[in-house]
Scaffold this motif. Structure first.
Motif, short mmCIF file in Angstrom:
data_model
loop_
_atom_site.label_atom_id
_atom_site.label_comp_id
_atom_site.label_asym_id
_atom_site.label_seq_id
_atom_site.Cartn_x
_atom_site.Cartn_y
_atom_site.Cartn_z
N LEU A 192 34.83 65.59 6.14
CA LEU A 192 34.49 65.20 4.78
C LEU A 192 32.99 65.32 4.49
N GLN A 193 32.18 64.97 5.48
CA GLN A 193 30.77 64.75 5.16
C GLN A 193 29.78 65.70 5.81
N ARG A 195 29.95 69.25 6.48
CA ARG A 195 30.13 70.71 6.47
C ARG A 195 28.82 71.41 6.15
N THR A 200 32.97 74.71 1.15
CA THR A 200 33.75 73.77 0.34
C THR A 200 35.07 73.51 1.04
N LEU A 201 35.74 72.43 0.64
CA LEU A 201 37.00 72.11 1.30
C LEU A 201 37.98 73.28 1.16
N VAL B 15 39.30 68.41 -8.59
CA VAL B 15 39.47 68.87 -7.22
C VAL B 15 38.20 69.56 -6.76
N ASN B 16 37.68 70.44 -7.62
CA ASN B 16 36.47 71.16 -7.23
C ASN B 16 35.30 70.23 -6.97
N PHE B 18 35.36 67.25 -5.83
CA PHE B 18 35.50 66.61 -4.53
C PHE B 18 35.32 67.60 -3.39
N ALA B 19 35.71 68.84 -3.64
CA ALA B 19 35.68 69.83 -2.57
C ALA B 19 34.31 70.48 -2.42
N VAL B 24 31.83 65.17 0.61
CA VAL B 24 32.78 64.77 -0.42
C VAL B 24 32.27 63.51 -1.11
#
Ligand code: HEM
Ligand SMILES: [Cu+2]
Lengths: 587, 223
Positions: A192-193, A195, A200-201, B15-16, B18-19, B24
């Motif tokens: 989560l923190q 990267r 991006t996820l 979503v974007n 957060f991503a 996050v």
């Protein structure tokens, strides 16, 4: 201390380089070393569990032949086999092993966010393994309650290991949960923190998504196991009656009153079902990456794959009672749990279609990791389909506790994840060790394992339909079973021993590779994700040399039209190479 | 992706957001990890409480009346739940001092932070002592984890297990607070430049333990 860990401190890297052998390989805080420690320990206990299954198969295939396998031993073997395979091998290997190795490398960080806690996680895990193994040697031996440990029989006289075995088993589980929590908090927080820029996820490789979601499931599901372990320890140790109803045991009254054995089942399966996905989701993620890399094609429906992982993870918390249909429940409950179970099949099936479509018209390289990945698709579809049967109350009732169930769960959560484990080890071996393995030997290993496991588990479905019960030491006078059932059992045993023996090929291959194997290139599969772009192979402590990588695209830019190479690594800027389909959002 | 890309709106936009790359949540790593840990711990306490409810339903013996069992005689009157009320008050007060400590930490007021944290720890220790007193009282009256003279055995089992588990959390919290307080005092966090977020992280844990107590209070003592 605090949140300032090494990922932000480029100038400190030299400082952190471990100096002595001990700090480098034993008390190491490097995620890669911890991963190898986790992996080696898990594989070691896995071999013990494999040995136990061979003993069970010997008994089932050739009853009355081996005097050293008593009914008590058989139950101890079955229990330890199941528990080790599910928890101490697969959970530890996927999360502690692959999670540790891959997460920081794939998301482009220098290490986990709290390396010290990460190191503790391994040592506490080792402690849990030692407690578990110690239980073989205490008075009364290991527990024989079955891996589900259902009370009242788990702690009542008559079951093997009710003296100390069950206590050590529960203690070991509690310790394991502490270890997992320390590691799991690290994995989740790192994803989560921590990267790298641009990661991006929605650009993360699916391996990271699968491991991430599995860890979240673990953090929310293991609490139920911890609580039930504590309560059962109290029932056993100081005679509380959480799970123990008023009951008489061999004519005597052990003094329990008013507890609820069904409560244990609910707690256990509230953990137990998500546990299935704790070993399945990392396998889903990893297999996606193997298929895409070796088919030189982007994964089909990346976004859908991510949402499917999340949906499966969420749904897995509302299906647990499908393991309890035979315990008796309100028909509306049965209806509810059957429905949710069948709903989970939808995202799961989506994933399977996407894997197959990823292969469609791909430039398929049938290297060893790819073989294992394709093998996984077969076994997983197979186990998934039988799962649909067992998810329905009316079909489950006659099939429950027969060999049909044994066949089902071995296909879906035994063989399938193990195939992915092998595929993943072959795939990342060059990165981990810097050496190549022997291709032909690897192929032999695959074919013998794959065909062999089918020879073991396919016939078990028929045994199940015929009514051969699960967890039986011997058939006894079961008139309804044809004599051929015993012949089939003997054949299964021979296949099982064969499969167990062929695993030696894997170890020979690894030893050959370490000693004589050719040096591996940094990116032998020409893969796109960041772990293949490290300056050194194997990566050094701190992973990235002086500068952290930057990510410009998703992990699946394979065969992008109009570009010379058939892959574009994630750290190649858009100004240098075209960007394929990217769901990552602007950065 | 180049800068010219259109930002999606609606759910896709959420979503974007957060991503987005790197982080996050715009919080320090330790704080994010504490939140996740507390979520996991919530599941532990929920399992305990749900199990308690289920054994309370399943047991065949009558359930004792908590207001009577936990009553105290003060100045000649029988006051139901007197001790528990005081304990709850003490614990909630400690949340107040903790919140002040966090605030003082961000104002870089080392001394006030230190003393407020010590006060919080002291209130926590008071809570644990009163818990110990209550345990002693019940044990003297014959309540055991495996039996109890007032009715269902599960009453004693659940009581000792749940309050014991919570008490261990409070005790661990007291130790944690004292360690952090000592480091605040000797300037450790200024030297490593971590800006006292650690005080807030410890505070998160502490508030969580208080919150759990409120649930235990409601479900065990008031029901
Ligand atoms: C060649 C490999 C394997 C063989 C030959 C094998 C064999 C067996 C046998 C004979 C049983 C007892 C069935 C019964 O009598 O009811 C069993 C149970 C079980 N196995 Fe395996 N197994 C293998 C691999 C695995 C793997 C990889 C897993 C990982 C999930 C696994 C998980 C279990 C579980 C959970 C049980 C149930 C234990 C219980 O009933 O308490 N097995 N296995
Ligand atoms: Cu399930």
């Amino acid at each position: 201390m605090g949140y300032v860990a090494i990922a932000d401190r480029d100038h400190d890297i030299e400082h952190h380089d471990p100096q002595t052998f001990i700090t480098k390989y034993i008390w190491s805080q490097d995620h890669k070393v911890i991963a190898i420690q986790y992996g080696a320990t898990a594989i070691f206990v896995g071999l013990i569990a494999l040995g136990l299954s061979a003993m069970m198969r010997l008994q089932l295939g050739f009853p009355d032949t081996f005097s050293f396998i008593t009914p008590e031993n058989y139950y101890q073997f079955i229990t330890m086999h199941g528990m080790i395979m599910v928890i101490y091998l697969l959970t530890a290997l996927f999360l502690g092993g692959f999670g540790n190795y891959l997460i920081p490398l794939m998301v482009g960080s220098r290490d986990m966010v709290f390396p010290y806690m990460n190191m503790l996680s391994y040592w506490v895990y080792l402690l849990s393994v030692i407690i578990l193994i110690a239980s073989f040697f205490v008075p009364g031996g290991a527990t024989g309650a079955g891996w589900t440990l259902y009370p009242p029989q788990a702690i009542m006289q008559g079951t093997p290991g009710t003296e100390w075995g069950i206590v050590l088993m529960l203690a070991s589980l509690a310790v394991f949960i502490v270890a997992f929590t320390m590691g799991g908090l690290n994995y989740v927080t790192t994803v989560l923190q921590a990267r790298c820029r641009g990661m991006t996820l929605m650009r993360m490789p699916l391996s990271v998504w699968g491991i991430f979601m599995a860890t979240v499931l673990g953090l929310l599901a293991f609490p139920a196991l911890l609580v039930s372990a504590i309560m059962m320890l109290l029932d056993k140790g100081i005679h509380t009656s959480f799970f123990m109803p008023a009951i008489s045991s061999m004519g005597a009254d052990p003094g329990y009153t008013g507890g609820s054995p069904i409560l244990f089942q609910h707690l256990f399966w509230f953990f137990g079902h998500p546990e299935v996905y704790i070993v399945a989701l990392p396998a889903f993620g990893i297999v996606s990456d193997l298929l895409s890399t070796h088919a030189r094609k982007n994964i089909f429906g990346y976004r859908m794959m991510v949402w499917a992982i999340i949906a499966i993870g969420g749904l897995s918390f509302v299906v647990w009672a499908h393991h309890m249909y035979v315990s008796g429940m309100n028909p509306y409950f049965g209806f509810f749990f059957a429905t949710t179970t069948l709903i989970i099949a939808v995202p799961t099936a989506l994933k399977v279609y996407n894997w197959v479509l990823t292969l469609w018209e791909g430039n398929i390289h049938l290297r060893v990791p790819m073989l294992f990945a394709i093998g996984f698709i077969f076994t997983f579809i197979h186990g998934g389909l039988t799962g649909l049967f067992l998810g329905n109350v009316t079909i489950d009732l006659p099939l429950s506790d027969t060999y049909f169930v044994v066949a089902h769960f071995h296909m879906v959560m035994g063989v399938s994840p193990i195939l992915v484990v092998f595929g993943a080890i072959y795939h990342w071996w060059p990165k981990i060790t810097g050496k190549m393995y022997h291709e032909t030997l690897g192929r032999w290993h695959f074919w013998m394992t794959f065909l062999g496991t089918y020879a073991i588990y396919l016939p078990m479905h028929y045994l199940g339909f015929a009514g051969v019960p699960r967890r039986y030491f011997a058939m006894g006078n079961t008139d309804f079973l044809p004599d051929s059932a015993q012949d089939l059992n003997a054949a299964i045993t021979i296949s099982a021993l064969f499969v167990a023996a062929t695993q030696i090929l894997f170890f020979i291959n690894m030893i050959w590779s370490l000693t004589k194997g050719p040096k591996a290139d940094g990116n032998p599969w020409q893969a796109t994700s960041l772990e293949w772009q490290t300056p050194d192979t194997p990566p050094k402590h701190g992973n990235w040399g002086h500068d952290l990588p930057e990510c410009y695209r998703w992990a699946y830019d394979y065969s992008v039209p109009g570009y010379a190479d058939d892959f574009i690594p994630q750290n190649v800027p858009a100004s240098v190479a075209p960007v394929g389909r990217d769901h990552g959002g602007a950065h | 992706m180049s800068e010219a890309v259109m930002e999606p709106g609606g759910t896709a936009g959420v979503v974007n957001d957060f991503a987005r790359d790197k982080q996050v949540f715009g919080v320090p790593w330790g704080k994010a990890m504490m939140w996740i840990f507390l979520l996991s711990d919530t599941f532990i306490f929920s399992c305990f409480l749900v199990s308690y409810m289920m054994v309370r339903i399943s047991t065949t013996d009558p359930w004792p009346n908590p207001s009577e069992v936990f009553g105290l005689t003060a100045f000649g009157y029988d006051v139901p739940l007197l001790l528990i009320a005081i304990m709850t008050f003490v614990l909630i007060t400690s949340s107040g001092t903790m919140a002040l400590a966090v605030n003082m930490g961000y104002r870089k007021n080392r001394k006030a932070t230190f003393w407020l944290m010590v006060a919080t720890a002291a209130l926590g220790a008071t809570f644990v002592s009163m818990q110990a007193f209550e345990w002693t009282k019940l044990i003297m009256e014959g309540v055991r984890p495996w039996q109890n003279p007032f009715g269902a055995a599960q009453f004693g089992s659940s009581f000792f297990m749940i309050t014991g588990f919570h008490g261990m959390h409070v005790t661990a919290g007291v130790i944690y607070l004292l360690i952090v307080a000592n480091r605040v005092r000797n300037g450790f966090y200024e030297r490593c430049g971590s800006n006292y977020e650690i005080v807030e992280i410890a505070g998160l844990y502490w508030h969580f333990v208080d919150l759990v107590w409120v649930f235990i209070f409601a479900f065990f003592y008031l029901w």
